[in-house]
Design a protein around this motif. Structure first.
Motif: not given
Length: 115
Positions: A39-55
């Motif tokens: 697990p990554i500490p949630g308090n250090i995260v500012r954004a997210f994006r998905y990278l999927l197989i369909k991409d």
């Protein structure tokens, strides 16, 4: 002759691994090769994006961007990943509700006397 053939084979494999992913819009360098199971500490995260197989990526992942700008790949099916995403989305909604609208940030127009 064998060293030349080995070098040519290595060059061909390198070219294939850095070429754009087949069937997708992402470049190979946009995809995660592995994901972090810890697990990554949630308090250090500012954004997210998905990278999927369909991409066009071979490994499905959620890429978290930290406050310091680092990109961390995480497995999309883990509960800790879902918690971080929900927190980011909740904070995003809160921020959009507290931001002044463009019209309210303008100074009021001076009143003109009525004729």
């Amino acid at each position: 002759m064998a060293p030349h053939a080995a070098a040519l084979l290595a060059l061909s494999l390198l070219t294939l691994s850095t070429s754009p992913a087949l069937g997708g819009a992402n470049d190979a360098e946009d995809c995660c090769l592995t994901v972090n199971q810890r697990p990554i500490p949630g308090n250090i995260v500012r954004a997210f994006r998905y990278l999927l197989i369909k991409d066009g990526c071979r490994v499905p992942a959620v890429v978290f961007t930290t406050l310091r700008g680092r990109q961390l790949c995480a497995p999309p099916d883990q509960p800790w990943v879902d918690r971080i995403i929900r927190r980011l989305q909740k904070n995003s909604v809160k921020a959009s509700l507290t931001l002044p609208s463009p019209a309210s940030s303008l100074e009021p127009l001076p009143k003109t006397p009525s004729p």
